[in-house]
Design an enzyme around this catalytic site. Structure first.
Site, PDB file in Angstrom:
ATOM      1  N   ASP A  66       0.812  -1.223   0.000  1.00 34.61           N
ATOM      2  CA  ASP A  66       0.000   0.000   0.000  1.00 34.61           C
ATOM      3  C   ASP A  66       0.843   1.270   0.000  1.00 34.61           C
ATOM      4  OD1 ASP A  66      -2.164  -1.760   0.295  1.00 34.61           O
ATOM      5  OD2 ASP A  66      -1.982  -1.687   2.476  1.00 34.61           O
ATOM      6  N   HIS A 101      -4.312  -2.159  -6.124  1.00 30.42           N
ATOM      7  CA  HIS A 101      -3.598  -0.942  -6.481  1.00 30.42           C
ATOM      8  C   HIS A 101      -4.620   0.131  -6.832  1.00 30.42           C
ATOM      9  CE1 HIS A 101       0.264  -3.266  -7.739  1.00 30.42           C
ATOM     10  NE2 HIS A 101       0.026  -3.295  -6.456  1.00 30.42           N
TER      11      HIS A 101
HETATM   12  P1  GDP Z   1      -0.403   0.045  -3.790  1.00 28.18           P
HETATM   13  O1  GDP Z   1      -0.994  -1.289  -3.523  1.00 28.18           O
HETATM   14  O2  GDP Z   1       1.041   0.153  -3.410  1.00 28.18           O
HETATM   15  O3  GDP Z   1      -0.675   0.532  -5.174  1.00 28.18           O
HETATM   16  O4  GDP Z   1      -1.136   1.069  -2.814  1.00 28.18           O
HETATM   17  P2  GDP Z   1      -2.696   1.279  -2.541  1.00 28.18           P
HETATM   18  O5  GDP Z   1      -3.366   1.708  -3.776  1.00 28.18           O
HETATM   19  O6  GDP Z   1      -3.242   0.106  -1.827  1.00 28.18           O
HETATM   20  O7  GDP Z   1      -2.637   2.431  -1.465  1.00 28.18           O
HETATM   21  C1  GDP Z   1      -2.067   3.646  -1.697  1.00 28.18           C
HETATM   22  C2  GDP Z   1      -3.082   4.736  -1.328  1.00 28.18           C
HETATM   23  O8  GDP Z   1      -2.457   5.988  -1.374  1.00 28.18           O
HETATM   24  C3  GDP Z   1      -4.218   4.825  -2.335  1.00 28.18           C
HETATM   25  O9  GDP Z   1      -5.357   5.282  -1.653  1.00 28.18           O
HETATM   26  C4  GDP Z   1      -3.707   5.881  -3.318  1.00 28.18           C
HETATM   27  O10 GDP Z   1      -4.742   6.533  -4.031  1.00 28.18           O
HETATM   28  C5  GDP Z   1      -3.029   6.801  -2.391  1.00 28.18           C
HETATM   29  N1  GDP Z   1      -1.888   7.581  -2.882  1.00 28.18           N
HETATM   30  C6  GDP Z   1      -0.861   7.182  -3.689  1.00 28.18           C
HETATM   31  N2  GDP Z   1       0.067   8.156  -3.739  1.00 28.18           N
HETATM   32  C7  GDP Z   1      -0.397   9.175  -2.967  1.00 28.18           C
HETATM   33  C8  GDP Z   1       0.129  10.459  -2.577  1.00 28.18           C
HETATM   34  O11 GDP Z   1       1.223  10.859  -2.946  1.00 28.18           O
HETATM   35  N3  GDP Z   1      -0.643  11.207  -1.726  1.00 28.18           N
HETATM   36  C9  GDP Z   1      -1.850  10.793  -1.266  1.00 28.18           C
HETATM   37  N4  GDP Z   1      -2.531  11.596  -0.450  1.00 28.18           N
HETATM   38  N5  GDP Z   1      -2.354   9.589  -1.584  1.00 28.18           N
HETATM   39  C10 GDP Z   1      -1.641   8.805  -2.414  1.00 28.18           C
END
Ligand code: GDP
Length: 426
Positions: free
Chosen positions: A13, A41
């Site tokens: 995440d 993701h």
């Molecule tokens: P992944 O599995 O690594 O792709 O991560 P997830 O999608 O499960 O969780 C990452 C969360 O952070 C999601 O809600 C994204 O929309 C959010 N996100 C990603 N980059 C950023 C950022 O730079 N700032 C903020 N506020 N949210 C972000």
């Protein structure tokens, strides 16, 4: 042209989906090489907000070929449903290729995942119940079903019978359930197989050819380094390797093909599921960070469960980047910390009176570890519209430089929001 791996340095995440979506524009192929539909993701772009579980994150770019490699746990239903949802929401038809060697998550894997988590009760591992652990157990016990097996009914039936022999004993004796007949599993699988047929091919040859032709390939990791079964917080790990080192294996590329490894590091910590989490917060401090984190609060993209929250953990992140062999870091979610006057960061662990900074302790020791915190100045403003490092407030720049120093890897990009364009390169 490069082969790049995008992987998590923490517990998952970290924002890998967003980074992959942003970088995909320059790639010809985006490849999933491990894991299944057990993690999501989150991607936000002009088509809307999506949580991809099975599809590679390149599906929003019609010119990109999205590959499900042999190392993945293929959930056919989830894959097809996600594709249908994309089409229904106006995304152009994506190009998807599924390895004929990928193995299939069966309904019995999901059933065993649920039954076992129920049996373990409070001692469970926080499984997402997508069948991943029983799937990989079968794979390595040589009881799995490859995609190619779906197109040979006799062979498929035989494979299922072999797989069910021991499971039926467990179903009756351990879980108090009725046995399952292999023949009863056939109709659903054969129907899925027909729907999957147009996407199936020898993806390893496809990728080798692309590699030889110098096309750029993005290998997309799931979860993070600390969930790796060999190097992570076992047994609170996942069941396939989350490391970039496994990416060529799970995708089917030469090990020397990868030239760039982007480890995604979160500006604070979050974690779904059980297991030691040294910098974990509780009460209002955790609630506030959870509420303000991510794009709409920190809740699991697969389960909707509230994520466990903590401050940035230098010990774990340094270890995660080392395991990944990171050539650069993408620091995400920096914008989230804008509400704090001072930002605590975990710079070491205290175990039995000793300070641990350089190495990440084994799980048996981690439970006793207490975080050693340091406070950095906060910037107390919204940085989500800033697009260049130099324009970030001094304190935010300092925070980025601090993270870079403690993890010992160059930060190549900083993300200040969930959208594709909320990204700056350094
Ligand atoms: P992944 O599995 O690594 O792709 O991560 P997830 O999608 O499960 O969780 C990452 C969360 O952070 C999601 O809600 C994204 O929309 C959010 N996100 C990603 N980059 C950023 C950022 O730079 N700032 C903020 N506020 N949210 C972000």
């Amino acid at each position: 042209m490069t082969v790049t791996a995008i992987v998590g340095a923490n517990w998952g995440d970290e924002g890998k989906g967003k980074m992959t979506d942003a970088l995909a524009a320059e790639s010809s192929y985006v490849v999933r090489y491990q894991g299944g539909s057990n993690a999501g993701h989150t991607i936000i772009n002009s088509y809307g907000k999506f949580a991809l579980h099975m599809l590679p994150s390149g599906v929003f770019h019609p010119e990109i070929t999205n590959v499900i490699g042999p190392g993945t746990a293929l959930d056919i239903d989830v894959l097809l449903k996600e594709r249908d949802e994309l089409l229904a929401r106006g995304v152009p038809e994506p190009t998807i290729r599924v390895s004929e060697r990928a193995q299939v998550v069966l309904s019995i894997h999901r059933l065993f995942d649920e039954l076992e988590e129920e049996r373990l009760g409070a001692n469970g591992f926080g499984s997402t119940k997508r069948g991943i652990a029983p799937f990989y157990a079968d794979k390595y016990a040589k009881l799995g079903v490859q995609v190619a097996d779906l197109y040979d009914e006799e062979r498929l039936l035989h494979r299922l019978e072999q797989s069910l022999a021991a499971k039926n004993v467990l179903l009756q004796q351990l879980y108090n359930r009725q046995p399952i007949k292999a023949i009863d599993l056939l109709p659903e699988l054969l129907e899925q197989a027909e729907k999957l047929r147009p996407f199936v091919c020898d993806t390893s040859s496809l990728l080798h050819e692309a590699y030889r032709n110098g096309q750029s390939i993005l290998l997309e990791g799931q979860l993070g380094a600390l969930r790796d079964p060999d190097h992570g917080i076992y047994p609170y790990s996942t069941s396939s390797s989350t490391l970039a080192g496994f990416a060529p294996v799970g995708a089917g590329l030469p090990p020397y093909a990868i030239t760039r490894i982007i480890a995604v590091v979160k500006a604070y910590s979050s974690c779904v599921g059980a297991g030691p989490f040294v910098s974990e917060l509780s009460g209002e401090e955790a609630d506030q960070l959870r509420r303000l984190g991510g794009d709409a609060g920190e809740f699991g993209a697969t389960t909707g469960r509230p994520r466990r929250m903590g401050w940035f953990d230098a010990v774990a992140s340094r270890y995660g980047c080392m395991l990944q062999g990171a050539t650069e870091v993408a620091l995400t979610n920096l914008d989230v910390l804008g509400y704090l006057d001072e930002i605590p960061v975990c710079v070491g662990y205290e175990i039995d009176g000793s300070l641990i900074k350089e190495s990440f302790p084994v799980t048996a020791k981690l439970d006793q570890a207490k975080p050693v915190l340091k406070r950095l100045p906060g910037w107390r403003c919204d940085i989500s519209k800033i697009r260049s490092f130099e324009q970030l407030p001094e304190a935010a720049q300092q925070y980025v430089r601090f993270v870079e120093e403690v993890i010992g890897v160059k930060i190549g990009s900083v993300s200040v929001g969930p959208n594709r364009e909320q990204l700056m390169t350094l």
